[in-house]
Write an enzyme that holds these catalytic residues in place. Structure first.
Site, PDB file in Angstrom:
ATOM      1  N   GLY A  17       0.844  -1.201   0.000  1.00 27.19           N
ATOM      2  CA  GLY A  17       0.000   0.000   0.000  1.00 27.19           C
ATOM      3  C   GLY A  17       0.870   1.238   0.000  1.00 27.19           C
ATOM      4  N   GLY A  21      -1.310   5.013   5.002  1.00 27.55           N
ATOM      5  CA  GLY A  21      -0.735   3.970   5.844  1.00 27.55           C
ATOM      6  C   GLY A  21       0.632   3.534   5.352  1.00 27.55           C
ATOM      7  CB  CYS A 169     -15.991   6.295   5.001  1.00 25.14           C
ATOM      8  SG  CYS A 169     -15.090   7.642   4.264  1.00 25.14           S
ATOM      9  N   GLY A 321      -7.741   9.288   7.899  1.00 20.52           N
ATOM     10  CA  GLY A 321      -6.351   9.454   7.508  1.00 20.52           C
ATOM     11  C   GLY A 321      -5.483   9.774   8.720  1.00 20.52           C
ATOM     12  CB  CYS A 353     -12.057  15.322  11.560  1.00 19.55           C
ATOM     13  SG  CYS A 353     -12.853  15.037  10.031  1.00 19.55           S
ATOM     14  CE  LYS A 389     -11.551  18.783   4.361  1.00 21.80           C
ATOM     15  NZ  LYS A 389     -11.287  17.675   5.261  1.00 21.80           N
TER      16      LYS A 389
HETATM   17  C1  LIG Z   1     -14.106  10.755   0.128  1.00 13.83           C
HETATM   18  C2  LIG Z   1     -13.257  10.561   1.324  1.00 13.83           C
HETATM   19  C3  LIG Z   1     -12.950  11.657   2.143  1.00 13.83           C
HETATM   20  C4  LIG Z   1     -12.158  11.487   3.279  1.00 13.83           C
HETATM   21  N1  LIG Z   1     -11.879  12.577   4.060  1.00 13.83           N
HETATM   22  C5  LIG Z   1     -11.058  12.438   5.125  1.00 13.83           C
HETATM   23  C6  LIG Z   1     -10.698  13.576   5.911  1.00 13.83           C
HETATM   24  O1  LIG Z   1     -11.150  14.695   5.644  1.00 13.83           O
HETATM   25  N2  LIG Z   1      -9.848  13.384   6.953  1.00 13.83           N
HETATM   26  C7  LIG Z   1      -9.347  12.149   7.260  1.00 13.83           C
HETATM   27  O2  LIG Z   1      -8.570  12.048   8.229  1.00 13.83           O
HETATM   28  N3  LIG Z   1      -9.687  11.049   6.542  1.00 13.83           N
HETATM   29  C8  LIG Z   1     -10.519  11.166   5.485  1.00 13.83           C
HETATM   30  N4  LIG Z   1     -10.843  10.071   4.734  1.00 13.83           N
HETATM   31  C9  LIG Z   1     -10.318   8.753   5.124  1.00 13.83           C
HETATM   32  C10 LIG Z   1      -8.897   8.553   4.579  1.00 13.83           C
HETATM   33  O3  LIG Z   1      -8.853   8.867   3.225  1.00 13.83           O
HETATM   34  C11 LIG Z   1      -8.495   7.100   4.821  1.00 13.83           C
HETATM   35  O4  LIG Z   1      -8.470   6.894   6.198  1.00 13.83           O
HETATM   36  C12 LIG Z   1      -7.123   6.809   4.229  1.00 13.83           C
HETATM   37  O5  LIG Z   1      -7.119   6.961   2.830  1.00 13.83           O
HETATM   38  C13 LIG Z   1      -6.706   5.399   4.609  1.00 13.83           C
HETATM   39  O6  LIG Z   1      -5.414   5.173   4.161  1.00 13.83           O
HETATM   40  P1  LIG Z   1      -4.891   3.688   3.898  1.00 13.83           P
HETATM   41  O7  LIG Z   1      -3.437   3.821   3.613  1.00 13.83           O
HETATM   42  O8  LIG Z   1      -5.324   2.800   4.997  1.00 13.83           O
HETATM   43  O9  LIG Z   1      -5.691   3.170   2.604  1.00 13.83           O
HETATM   44  P2  LIG Z   1      -5.957   3.786   1.179  1.00 13.83           P
HETATM   45  O10 LIG Z   1      -5.850   5.256   1.166  1.00 13.83           O
HETATM   46  O11 LIG Z   1      -7.242   3.185   0.714  1.00 13.83           O
HETATM   47  O12 LIG Z   1      -4.792   3.199   0.250  1.00 13.83           O
HETATM   48  C14 LIG Z   1      -4.676   1.848  -0.043  1.00 13.83           C
HETATM   49  C15 LIG Z   1      -3.366   1.587  -0.770  1.00 13.83           C
HETATM   50  O13 LIG Z   1      -3.228   0.182  -0.973  1.00 13.83           O
HETATM   51  C16 LIG Z   1      -2.937  -0.080  -2.321  1.00 13.83           C
HETATM   52  N5  LIG Z   1      -3.510  -1.399  -2.655  1.00 13.83           N
HETATM   53  C17 LIG Z   1      -4.770  -1.831  -2.445  1.00 13.83           C
HETATM   54  N6  LIG Z   1      -4.898  -3.103  -2.858  1.00 13.83           N
HETATM   55  C18 LIG Z   1      -3.703  -3.485  -3.324  1.00 13.83           C
HETATM   56  C19 LIG Z   1      -3.189  -4.684  -3.913  1.00 13.83           C
HETATM   57  N7  LIG Z   1      -3.949  -5.775  -4.079  1.00 13.83           N
HETATM   58  N8  LIG Z   1      -1.901  -4.706  -4.306  1.00 13.83           N
HETATM   59  C20 LIG Z   1      -1.100  -3.626  -4.154  1.00 13.83           C
HETATM   60  N9  LIG Z   1      -1.529  -2.465  -3.609  1.00 13.83           N
HETATM   61  C21 LIG Z   1      -2.804  -2.401  -3.204  1.00 13.83           C
HETATM   62  C22 LIG Z   1      -3.521   1.084  -3.111  1.00 13.83           C
HETATM   63  O14 LIG Z   1      -2.856   1.241  -4.348  1.00 13.83           O
HETATM   64  C23 LIG Z   1      -3.240   2.242  -2.133  1.00 13.83           C
HETATM   65  O15 LIG Z   1      -1.922   2.699  -2.333  1.00 13.83           O
HETATM   66  C24 LIG Z   1     -11.666  10.198   3.603  1.00 13.83           C
HETATM   67  C25 LIG Z   1     -11.970   9.102   2.790  1.00 13.83           C
HETATM   68  C26 LIG Z   1     -12.746   9.272   1.659  1.00 13.83           C
HETATM   69  C27 LIG Z   1     -13.051   8.090   0.777  1.00 13.83           C
END
Ligand SMILES: Cc1cc2nc3c(=O)[nH]c(=O)nc-3n(C[C@H](O)[C@H](O)[C@H](O)COP(=O)(O)OP(=O)(O)OC[C@H]3O[C@@H](n4cnc5c(N)ncnc54)[C@H](O)[C@@H]3O)c2cc1C
Length: 412
Positions: A17, A21, A169, A321, A353, A389
């Protein structure tokens, strides 16, 4: 690894990922462990980091995907972290190997940061690519939503913004409703577009974390002031091209239905034996270590968290996030500590947030996220939060692109 002498030599750390994260874990690990100590590889299917919290702004036409993203390879190389743009197909926790569409990555430590899969199968019509619904859960879906909003501006009609049962979410639901309201007012089209917000939450602002101080009252006032109708404890059962159907009420007319789906773990994690729970999320302890598999950690949306309690319609615990970054920091500390046969330090997750309300913002801070809390949550409203923001987005992208520690203390 438990007691005994410290582990010497170079260890292989694979992070799956490249988002909040994965990238934060890579930077934090590199801060603790030099290249002679750890060979770190980030494997991600997407070659760019996307600032996901700005997806609603992309949907409104206020940002391009280009403006809120950057290629991962450069900053990672600068930190002596290898990057493999590959899709993970499975993880063998016995053999300690990550399998991808291009080969295999053996590991001593693995950090799963794969985020979510939208469980669109849970409600008929959830979309955009499985049904007429829309949702900004990925870059591709956000591009589709932006086109649908442009079409609505050309041919206005009623809108539903909501979340399906089991969603976690919820923040974007409010942001999208307020931002659409603001956009339509600026275009003098609002009088032609009834907006209805439908949420599984038992009350406004529950957000899967049991509410946050006065956010409920703030949201009630703000929605009513803007003529946005709302219903809580709603189970959306079906989305069609013209309506949103719910349990126990007549269908709500809607030509643009933006409904946040419940989330599940990604296929590669869900299908790997012994890695995840039935929903595909990874069970971890308070160091974000896998409950059973040796050397495996998970951070961010990939982690399994129980809901805060029972609600008439299911609402799941949020994974923002900001929370993801804290998990990444804790997991990285623990990996570094375990090489010295110690345990890393851990803390309860807090959340800060900022909700975009169109013409202003609402700031919320809860510590810890899960009630009961020692501190009364901070809730504040004003135009300054909107500017905060916007400034945060810019500062975050600038820092992340340069491999610097991201400014997590500001309002997300
Ligand atoms: C519309 C929206 C608005 C948001 N607004 C906020 C906000 O204002 N403030 C806040 O704190 N949070 C917000 N969030 C939440 C925040 O975006 C998430 O908590 C955050 O993106 C989580 O990060 P992550 O690294 O866990 O996963 P993700 O961001 O989902 O990233 C997943 C990663 O894994 C990779 N991946 C997935 N499957 C595979 C695979 N099979 N093989 C290789 N790579 C893979 C992808 O390419 C990506 O790089 C929002 C979310 C959304 C959808």
């Amino acid at each position: 690894m438990g007691g005994g002498p410290a582990v010497t030599g170079q260890v292989r750390i694979v992070i799956v990922g490249g988002s909040f994260g994965g990238l934060t874990t890579a930077y934090e690990l590199r801060r603790h462990l030099g290249p002679e100590r750890a060979e770190i590889t980030v494997v991600a299917k997407d070659e760019r980091f996307c600032f996901v919290p700005s997806f609603p702004w992309v949907a409104m036409g206020r940002r391009s995907l280009e403006q809120i993203s950057f290629p991962l390879a450069g900053p990672l190389a600068h930190k002596h972290v290898a990057f493999a743009q590959e899709t993970v197909t499975g993880i063998d926790t016995e053999k300690k190997v990550v399998e991808t569409d291009a080969g295999k990555h053996p590991y001593d430590f693995l950090v799963v940061a794969t985020g979510h899969r939208s469980a669109n199968e849970s409600v008929e019509g959830l979309g955009p690519f499985d049904g007429p619904g829309h949702s900004p859960m990925s870059a591709k879906e956000t591009t589709e939503l932006a086109a649908a909003i442009r079409a609505l501006l050309a041919d206005p009609g009623p809108i539903v913004v909501g979340a399906a049962p089991g969603a976690s979410c919820i923040g974007p639901v409010y942001e999208l409703a307020f931002e659409l309201d603001h956009l339509l007012r600026r275009r003098r089209l609002r009088h032609r577009v009834p907006i209805t917000l439908l949420t599984p939450e038992p009350f406004l602002g529950h957000m899967g974390m049991g509410g946050a101080g006065k956010i409920r009252q703030l949201l009630e006032g703000a929605l009513e002031e803007r003529d946005i109708s709302y219903r809580t404890s709603v189970a959306i059962t079906k989305i069609t091209a013209e309506t949103v159907e719910t349990d126990g009420a007549s269908p709500t007319p809607s030509v643009l239905s933006i409904v946040i789906p419940p989330l599940a773990g990604v296929e590669a994690v869900a299908s790997s034996p012994g890695l995840s729970n039935p929903k595909g999320f990874v069970p971890v302890d308070d160091h974000y270590r896998h409950a059973v598999a040796d050397g495996v950690y998970a951070v961010g949306v990939a982690v399994a968290f129980p809901p805060v309690g029972d609600t008439p319609v299911a609402v799941n615990f949020p994974k923002t996030g900001h929370m993801t970054e804290q998990m990444a920091g804790i997991a990285a500390r623990d990996v570094a500590a375990r090489l010295e046969r110690r345990e890393g330090t851990t803390t309860e997750l807090s959340a800060r947030c900022v909700l975009d309300m169109g013409d202003r913002g609402a700031y919320m801070a809860v510590d810890p996220v899960r009630p009961p809390r020692d501190e009364i949550p901070t809730v504040s409203e004003g135009r300054r939060w909107l500017y905060a923001k916007q400034a945060f987005e810019r500062a975050y992208l600038l820092s992340a692109r340069r491999g610097r520690k991201m400014p997590t203390a500001l309002g997300w």
